[in-house]
Design an enzyme around this catalytic site. Structure first.
Site, PDB file in Angstrom:
ATOM      1  N   ARG A  57       0.722  -1.308   0.133  1.00  0.00           N
ATOM      2  CA  ARG A  57      -0.056  -0.073   0.050  1.00  0.00           C
ATOM      3  C   ARG A  57       0.892   1.165   0.066  1.00  0.00           C
ATOM      4  O   ARG A  57       0.570   1.916  -0.835  1.00  0.00           O
ATOM      5  CB  ARG A  57      -0.748   0.046   1.188  1.00  0.00           C
ATOM      6  CG  ARG A  57      -2.088  -0.802   1.161  1.00  0.00           C
ATOM      7  CD  ARG A  57      -2.617  -1.156   2.498  1.00  0.00           C
ATOM      8  NE  ARG A  57      -1.281  -2.191   2.812  1.00  0.00           N
ATOM      9  CZ  ARG A  57      -1.573  -3.456   2.353  1.00  0.00           C
ATOM     10  NH1 ARG A  57      -2.758  -3.735   2.049  1.00  0.00           N
ATOM     11  NH2 ARG A  57      -0.738  -4.279   2.692  1.00  0.00           N
ATOM     12  N   THR A  58       1.461   1.476   1.004  1.00  0.00           N
ATOM     13  CA  THR A  58       2.526   2.516   1.197  1.00  0.00           C
ATOM     14  C   THR A  58       3.449   3.128   0.044  1.00  0.00           C
ATOM     15  O   THR A  58       3.145   4.067  -0.442  1.00  0.00           O
ATOM     16  CB  THR A  58       3.463   2.461   2.394  1.00  0.00           C
ATOM     17  OG1 THR A  58       2.618   2.107   3.428  1.00  0.00           O
ATOM     18  CG2 THR A  58       3.856   3.892   2.928  1.00  0.00           C
ATOM     19  N   LYS A  86      27.458  -3.041  -0.087  1.00  0.00           N
ATOM     20  CA  LYS A  86      28.843  -2.985  -0.384  1.00  0.00           C
ATOM     21  C   LYS A  86      29.676  -2.142   0.698  1.00  0.00           C
ATOM     22  O   LYS A  86      30.932  -1.571   0.650  1.00  0.00           O
ATOM     23  CB  LYS A  86      29.263  -1.991  -1.589  1.00  0.00           C
ATOM     24  CG  LYS A  86      28.781  -2.757  -2.785  1.00  0.00           C
ATOM     25  CD  LYS A  86      28.914  -1.852  -4.066  1.00  0.00           C
ATOM     26  CE  LYS A  86      28.178  -2.173  -5.335  1.00  0.00           C
ATOM     27  NZ  LYS A  86      27.990  -0.839  -6.374  1.00  0.00           N
ATOM     28  N   ARG A 107      11.000   3.898   3.847  1.00  0.00           N
ATOM     29  CA  ARG A 107      10.764   3.323   4.917  1.00  0.00           C
ATOM     30  C   ARG A 107      11.862   2.253   5.303  1.00  0.00           C
ATOM     31  O   ARG A 107      12.715   1.692   4.284  1.00  0.00           O
ATOM     32  CB  ARG A 107       9.752   2.019   4.276  1.00  0.00           C
ATOM     33  CG  ARG A 107       9.316   0.665   5.117  1.00  0.00           C
ATOM     34  CD  ARG A 107       8.082  -0.034   5.014  1.00  0.00           C
ATOM     35  NE  ARG A 107       6.813   0.636   5.054  1.00  0.00           N
ATOM     36  CZ  ARG A 107       5.595   0.079   5.097  1.00  0.00           C
ATOM     37  NH1 ARG A 107       5.542  -1.197   4.800  1.00  0.00           N
ATOM     38  NH2 ARG A 107       4.491   0.904   5.281  1.00  0.00           N
ATOM     39  N   HIS A 135       4.333   5.713  11.414  1.00  0.00           N
ATOM     40  CA  HIS A 135       3.976   5.699  10.148  1.00  0.00           C
ATOM     41  C   HIS A 135       2.761   6.847   9.802  1.00  0.00           C
ATOM     42  O   HIS A 135       1.671   6.997   9.853  1.00  0.00           O
ATOM     43  CB  HIS A 135       3.144   4.418   9.800  1.00  0.00           C
ATOM     44  CG  HIS A 135       2.878   3.859   8.545  1.00  0.00           C
ATOM     45  ND1 HIS A 135       2.947   4.913   7.385  1.00  0.00           N
ATOM     46  CD2 HIS A 135       2.630   2.587   8.025  1.00  0.00           C
ATOM     47  CE1 HIS A 135       2.795   4.156   6.423  1.00  0.00           C
ATOM     48  NE2 HIS A 135       2.778   2.905   6.496  1.00  0.00           N
TER      49      HIS A 135
HETATM   50  N1   CP Z   1      -0.517  -0.108   5.783  1.00  0.00           N
HETATM   51  C1   CP Z   1       0.581   0.022   5.218  1.00  0.00           C
HETATM   52  O1   CP Z   1       1.605   0.037   5.555  1.00  0.00           O
HETATM   53  O2   CP Z   1       0.769  -1.217   4.301  1.00  0.00           O
HETATM   54  P1   CP Z   1       2.141  -1.795   3.512  1.00  0.00           P
HETATM   55  O3   CP Z   1       3.016  -2.481   4.533  1.00  0.00           O
HETATM   56  O4   CP Z   1       1.492  -2.592   2.540  1.00  0.00           O
HETATM   57  O5   CP Z   1       2.924  -0.392   2.876  1.00  0.00           O
END
Ligand code: CP
Length: 329
Positions: A57-58, A86, A107, A135
């Site tokens: 999703r993100t 490396k 992320r 998040h």
């Molecule tokens: N909700 C969410 O962060 O989903 P993903 O891990 O698929 O990005």
């Protein structure tokens, strides 16, 4: 305060006025998110999407939001395809890629990595999830969804009872969401988790200081009683250390039709950041609610595009151009 040029690492950055501005912009961008209108305020801009941890999703909704605003996207998924393998440091990597892009989405499984990357770049960094930390953009889309669910029902957030259930210790989405909810007034926040997976005390204390009523329980029937909102989360097995055991908590912390219909308010909003764990016996949010109109999970995922568009436009300083740039598709 303007968001232009800002790193978005924590929900602590936001105040109520900023949220209202972002949500108004997201409303304006809804038709663009659906492909019904066109807005190319990011034409010429390039997003560097750096994902060192799995995502559906993100990553894809950040990409889609940027592309729909006319920008271009360059994706790096997984540390194994970067020169970090490396021995290159995160700081060097960050400084290098900030010369290539106008904004980074990151992320990383390590909570500190996103801060290291932000301190070494020349461009804004948006936190797409830092370990068990935060998040922020998930919380923005969650709150945006929640407000629209309540508006549709003619209900006010004030005075509502919001139950957060599951792994509240490692669940970064609930850490960010509680930070945002704390900015509102008169909520009852009920944290329902195994005793070993509680919401961090600092976040609870902060919400209590802002006048919210806080309840904690390991009993789902007690916690969800009369809830206006149930926000379920997955047990984050991947964040357990080797000395801990990811017990199967599913039976006690699963949200299903019997629980919801038995104890929640009839008009309850049922939310989950997804992914839900559908492996045998582990489903944190039962499929028996899939046809239930109160289940908002796919309205949440849809909200990811306009809210992330609004954030990009704000951080890149083009929010004021959105209204005049809208065209028919
Ligand atoms: N909700 C969410 O962060 O989903 P993903 O891990 O698929 O990005």
């Amino acid at each position: 305060m303007s968001l232009t040029g800002k790193h978005i690492l924590s929900c602590d950055l936001f105040d109520r006025d900023m949220l209202e501005e972002l949500f108004l912009l997201a409303d304006l961008l809804q038709p663009v998110a659906r492909g019904h209108r066109v807005c190319r305020v990011l034409e010429g801009a390039v997003l560097g999407s750096l994902f060192f941890e799995a995502s559906t999703r993100t990553r894809l909704s950040f990409d889609s939001a940027f592309l729909r605003l006319g920008g271009a996207v360059s994706d790096t998924t997984g540390v194994t395809v970067t020169s970090i393998t490396k021995g290159e440091s995160l700081a060097d990597t960050s400084r290098v890629v900030s010369g290539y892009f106008d904004v980074l989405v990151v992320r990383h499984p390590d909570e500190q990595a996103v801060h290291e990357i932000a301190s070494a770049t020349h461009v804004p960094v948006l936190n797409g999830g830092n370990g068990g930390g935060e998040h922020p953009t998930q919380a923005l889309l969650d709150l945006y969804t929640l407000r629209s669910e309540f508006a549709r029902m003619g209900k006010s957030l004030k005075g509502s009872r919001i139950a957060l259930i599951g792994d509240l210790r490692h669940g970064r989405t609930v850490h960010s969401l509680l930070r945002l909810l704390s900015l509102y007034e008169g909520l009852t926040i009920v944290c329902v988790s195994p005793p070993s997976l509680p919401m961090p005390r600092e976040l609870l204390d902060r919400a209590a200081r802002r006048g919210h009523r806080i309840e904690e329980t390991d009993n789902a029937s007690v916690g969800l009683k009369d809830a206006d909102v149930v926000y379920a989360t997955r047990i984050q097995k991947e964040r357990f250390t080797s000395t801990e055991t990811a017990f199967d908590y599913s039976a006690d912390f699963r949200v299903d039709g019997a629980l919801v219909n038995g104890v929640c308010k009839p008009e309850v909003v049922i939310m989950h950041p997804l992914p839900r764990d559908s492996t045998a016996g582990a489903n944190d949010l039962s499929n028996d609610l899939d046809q239930d109109v109160r289940l908002a999970i796919f309205r949440q995922t849809d909200a990811g595009i306009p809210t992330r568009m609004a954030l990009f436009a704000s951080v890149l300083g083009v929010a004021h151009q959105v209204g005049s740039s809208l065209r028919d598709a």
